[in-house]
Design a protein around this motif. Structure first.
Motif, PDB file in Angstrom:
ATOM      1  N   ILE A  20      43.003  25.678  36.804  1.00 30.51           N
ATOM      2  CA  ILE A  20      44.509  26.140  36.969  1.00 30.51           C
ATOM      3  C   ILE A  20      44.643  27.820  36.953  1.00 30.51           C
ATOM      4  CG2 ILE A  20      46.910  25.861  35.747  1.00 30.51           C
ATOM      5  CD1 ILE A  20      45.786  23.479  34.482  1.00 30.51           C
ATOM      6  N   ALA A  21      43.825  28.436  35.887  1.00 28.87           N
ATOM      7  CA  ALA A  21      44.056  29.801  36.051  1.00 28.87           C
ATOM      8  C   ALA A  21      43.488  30.600  37.492  1.00 28.87           C
ATOM      9  CB  ALA A  21      42.983  30.388  34.889  1.00 28.87           C
ATOM     10  N   ALA A  22      42.507  29.891  38.053  1.00 30.57           N
ATOM     11  CA  ALA A  22      41.894  30.430  39.341  1.00 30.57           C
ATOM     12  C   ALA A  22      43.134  30.212  40.422  1.00 30.57           C
ATOM     13  CB  ALA A  22      40.709  29.602  39.554  1.00 30.57           C
ATOM     14  N   TYR A  23      43.818  29.057  40.014  1.00 32.35           N
ATOM     15  CA  TYR A  23      44.753  28.705  41.276  1.00 32.35           C
ATOM     16  C   TYR A  23      45.823  29.806  40.976  1.00 32.35           C
ATOM     17  CZ  TYR A  23      48.356  26.563  44.238  1.00 32.35           C
ATOM     18  OH  TYR A  23      49.219  26.113  45.129  1.00 32.35           O
ATOM     19  N   ASP A  24      46.335  30.026  39.770  1.00 40.16           N
ATOM     20  CA  ASP A  24      47.393  31.056  39.393  1.00 40.16           C
ATOM     21  C   ASP A  24      47.106  32.283  39.704  1.00 40.16           C
ATOM     22  OD1 ASP A  24      48.844  28.962  38.202  1.00 40.16           O
ATOM     23  OD2 ASP A  24      48.272  29.284  36.210  1.00 40.16           O
ATOM     24  N   SER A  25      46.040  32.689  39.911  1.00 37.51           N
ATOM     25  CA  SER A  25      45.785  34.064  40.417  1.00 37.51           C
ATOM     26  C   SER A  25      46.347  34.470  41.728  1.00 37.51           C
ATOM     27  CB  SER A  25      44.291  34.253  40.671  1.00 37.51           C
ATOM     28  OG  SER A  25      43.715  33.673  41.496  1.00 37.51           O
ATOM     29  N   PRO A  26      46.650  35.520  42.319  1.00 34.71           N
ATOM     30  CA  PRO A  26      47.367  35.915  43.349  1.00 34.71           C
ATOM     31  C   PRO A  26      46.275  35.901  44.619  1.00 34.71           C
ATOM     32  CG  PRO A  26      46.721  38.049  42.189  1.00 34.71           C
ATOM     33  CD  PRO A  26      46.209  36.824  41.434  1.00 34.71           C
ATOM     34  N   TRP A  27      45.888  34.727  44.826  1.00 35.43           N
ATOM     35  CA  TRP A  27      44.726  34.419  45.918  1.00 35.43           C
ATOM     36  C   TRP A  27      45.240  34.440  47.284  1.00 35.43           C
ATOM     37  CZ3 TRP A  27      46.174  30.164  49.017  1.00 35.43           C
ATOM     38  CH2 TRP A  27      46.813  29.425  48.722  1.00 35.43           C
ATOM     39  N   VAL A  28      46.599  34.539  47.388  1.00 35.45           N
ATOM     40  CA  VAL A  28      47.219  34.397  49.001  1.00 35.45           C
ATOM     41  C   VAL A  28      46.887  35.970  49.469  1.00 35.45           C
ATOM     42  CG1 VAL A  28      48.850  32.699  48.575  1.00 35.45           C
ATOM     43  CG2 VAL A  28      49.339  34.947  47.954  1.00 35.45           C
ATOM     44  N   ASP A  29      46.782  36.724  48.496  1.00 33.79           N
ATOM     45  CA  ASP A  29      46.556  38.110  48.966  1.00 33.79           C
ATOM     46  C   ASP A  29      44.962  38.505  49.254  1.00 33.79           C
ATOM     47  OD1 ASP A  29      49.043  38.627  48.853  1.00 33.79           O
ATOM     48  OD2 ASP A  29      49.009  39.390  46.546  1.00 33.79           O
ATOM     49  N   PHE A  30      44.162  37.641  48.761  1.00 31.50           N
ATOM     50  CA  PHE A  30      42.613  37.816  48.940  1.00 31.50           C
ATOM     51  C   PHE A  30      42.339  37.707  50.490  1.00 31.50           C
ATOM     52  CE2 PHE A  30      42.243  36.459  44.292  1.00 31.50           C
ATOM     53  CZ  PHE A  30      42.974  37.696  43.869  1.00 31.50           C
ATOM     54  N   ASN A  31      40.907  38.076  50.651  1.00 36.02           N
ATOM     55  CA  ASN A  31      40.486  37.791  52.063  1.00 36.02           C
ATOM     56  C   ASN A  31      39.638  36.418  51.859  1.00 36.02           C
ATOM     57  OD1 ASN A  31      38.091  38.335  50.586  1.00 36.02           O
ATOM     58  ND2 ASN A  31      38.029  40.477  51.127  1.00 36.02           N
ATOM     59  N   VAL A  32      39.150  35.888  53.005  1.00 34.47           N
ATOM     60  CA  VAL A  32      38.368  34.703  53.002  1.00 34.47           C
ATOM     61  C   VAL A  32      37.458  34.520  52.507  1.00 34.47           C
ATOM     62  CG1 VAL A  32      37.526  32.963  54.683  1.00 34.47           C
ATOM     63  CG2 VAL A  32      39.639  34.428  55.564  1.00 34.47           C
ATOM     64  N   PRO A  33      36.387  35.340  52.128  1.00 37.69           N
ATOM     65  CA  PRO A  33      35.169  35.288  51.166  1.00 37.69           C
ATOM     66  C   PRO A  33      35.895  35.026  49.762  1.00 37.69           C
ATOM     67  CG  PRO A  33      34.664  37.054  52.712  1.00 37.69           C
ATOM     68  CD  PRO A  33      36.109  36.652  52.953  1.00 37.69           C
ATOM     69  N   ALA A  34      36.704  35.796  49.409  1.00 39.30           N
ATOM     70  CA  ALA A  34      37.264  35.595  48.069  1.00 39.30           C
ATOM     71  C   ALA A  34      37.890  34.351  47.805  1.00 39.30           C
ATOM     72  CB  ALA A  34      38.290  37.029  47.608  1.00 39.30           C
ATOM     73  N   ARG A  35      38.719  33.821  48.711  1.00 36.84           N
ATOM     74  CA  ARG A  35      39.224  32.688  48.522  1.00 36.84           C
ATOM     75  C   ARG A  35      38.310  31.394  48.488  1.00 36.84           C
ATOM     76  NH1 ARG A  35      44.427  32.782  53.014  1.00 36.84           N
ATOM     77  NH2 ARG A  35      45.085  34.630  52.239  1.00 36.84           N
ATOM     78  N   LYS A  36      37.369  31.513  49.256  1.00 35.45           N
ATOM     79  CA  LYS A  36      36.251  30.584  49.215  1.00 35.45           C
ATOM     80  C   LYS A  36      35.504  30.485  47.867  1.00 35.45           C
ATOM     81  CE  LYS A  36      34.885  30.493  54.186  1.00 35.45           C
ATOM     82  NZ  LYS A  36      34.004  30.381  55.108  1.00 35.45           N
ATOM     83  N   ALA A  37      35.215  31.461  47.400  1.00 34.27           N
ATOM     84  CA  ALA A  37      34.749  31.940  46.023  1.00 34.27           C
ATOM     85  C   ALA A  37      35.655  31.176  44.886  1.00 34.27           C
ATOM     86  CB  ALA A  37      34.297  33.393  45.781  1.00 34.27           C
ATOM     87  N   LEU A  38      36.962  31.305  45.177  1.00 32.29           N
ATOM     88  CA  LEU A  38      37.948  30.971  44.113  1.00 32.29           C
ATOM     89  C   LEU A  38      37.707  29.320  44.314  1.00 32.29           C
ATOM     90  CD1 LEU A  38      40.977  33.155  43.904  1.00 32.29           C
ATOM     91  CD2 LEU A  38      39.325  32.361  42.072  1.00 32.29           C
ATOM     92  N   VAL A  39      37.694  29.106  45.424  1.00 32.40           N
ATOM     93  CA  VAL A  39      37.689  27.283  45.579  1.00 32.40           C
ATOM     94  C   VAL A  39      36.524  26.995  44.981  1.00 32.40           C
ATOM     95  CG1 VAL A  39      37.423  25.631  47.524  1.00 32.40           C
ATOM     96  CG2 VAL A  39      39.057  27.415  47.788  1.00 32.40           C
TER      97      VAL A  39
END
Length: 371
Positions: free
Chosen positions: A308-327
């Motif tokens: 939940i905390a990972a999803y609550d991060s401002p991931w929409v502003d991240f680049n694609v590699p960062a989003r994949k790491a969060l996933v």
């Protein structure tokens, strides 16, 4: 120094004094060997007893209690190095959070540390109170009795000087038994409470992945750190589970049996003093198991909140590699980090409720059989 980590220091110092961990000296043997001899004598007493059913139920409780205490001490000494390595890792992670200086998490760590210390002090104080009742109870029965029923072949335990020697022996080893039993419970609870803080620390870092002025590279470095810390948290929980899972299974089995026996004894005793004593025994057993299951449940719950905390991060502003790491973090965190009972059942409040239900069910069957 491991014994200077406040969240576990009280129990580490007690276990170190009796040389179960960190040191190896004569104290280990003067605590374990007499307790083992008495526990064997208790089992013999249960086998040869001709006492009424209420006395059998009470003695059964003490047999199990001392058996668990001895098993814990033997297990702790046999796996001393594993416990020490685990606590060295806890010490490093504890000071790591302190050094990070994040005020909300440092405050949380201090609060949890204080709670862990209060739990340890309460457990020790309550155990001292109950143990005093154990050893003083025979003085108020009006007859010759011993705190714990024992049978020694060829010895009349109620004749002098055997009675005085056995009574003194049981009085002396009772505090040692408390250290074996209570300190183990309290230190495991401390491990679980710190794991809960570590999970919340990770959640805090995930929610602060992008701060003003952070570049994409800096964000990616923070995410990599979170991935690595999550792996460390998984490894911490796995090691803790390896240390306590089989001890927890022994508790699981014996808890059902002892609570069933004590409820039956409570149902047939006739005096207020007997009711008070049996109720105290029940409360002691329940509170010890409840404390462990509650904090194991909290650790499991906080581990799933990492996603939940990972999803609550401002991931929409991240680049694609960062989003994949969060996933990746979110996917891994879907599986709760659980302490298992014998690697069979998760140590949760739902399991605790099931144990209570099982104990009560067996009690009703026993009541029907004996009317």
């Amino acid at each position: 120094m491991i014994e200077d980590v406040p969240i576990i220091s009280i129990n580490v110092k007690i276990l170190k004094f009796w040389s179960f961990i960190l040191v190896h000296n004569w104290r280990r043997y003067i605590s374990i060997i007499p307790a083992m001899i008495m526990n064997v004598a208790q089992f013999l007493d249960m086998y040869f007893t001709t006492e009424p059913i209420d006395s059998i139920a009470r003695n059964f409780y003490f047999v199990v209690l001392w058996f668990i205490a001895v098993m814990r001490a033997l297990y702790l000494t046999a796996n001393r190095r594993k416990f020490e390595v685990f606590m060295e890792n806890l010490e490093y992670m504890y000071h790591e959070i302190k050094r990070d200086g994040e005020k909300p998490i440092v405050n949380l760590l201090n609060e949890v540390t204080n709670n862990a210390r209060r739990i340890s002090k309460f457990n020790l104080a309550f155990a001292a109170f109950v143990s005093t009742g154990f050893v003083l109870y025979p003085l108020f029965t009006g007859d010759r009795a011993l705190p714990f029923g024992v049978t020694i072949p060829g010895v009349d335990k109620y004749a002098e000087p055997a009675y005085g020697i056995i009574y003194a022996w049981q009085v002396i080893i009772t505090p040692m038994g408390c250290c074996m039993y209570i300190s183990f419970t309290s230190i495991v609870v401390g491990y679980m409470m710190f794991g809960t803080v570590a999970a919340q620390y990770l959640q805090h870092r995930l929610r602060k992945l992008r701060e003003p002025g952070d570049t994409d590279r800096m964000v990616m470095m923070k995410i990599v750190w979170c991935v690595q810390y999550h792996r460390r948290l998984i490894r911490y929980t796995s090691q803790l589970n390896d240390l306590v899972t089989y001890v927890s299974f022994l508790e699981f089995v014996t808890f059902v049996a002892t609570i069933c026996a004590l409820l039956f004894a409570l149902n047939i005793v006739t005096t207020f003093q007997q009711m008070f004593i049996v109720s105290t025994y029940i409360f002691m057993r329940v509170i010890q198991i409840f404390t462990m299951y509650w904090h194991a449940n909290e650790l499991s719950d906080q581990s799933t909140k990492v996603a939940i905390a990972a999803y609550d991060s401002p991931w929409v502003d991240f680049n694609v590699p960062a989003r994949k790491a969060l996933v990746f973090i979110i996917l891994v965190a879907q599986k709760p980090l659980s302490i298992m009972v014998g690697n069979i059942y998760p140590m949760t409040m739902q399991t605790f409720q099931s144990i209570l239900n099982a104990a009560y069910s067996f009690f009703t069957i026993l009541s029907q059989i004996y009317g």
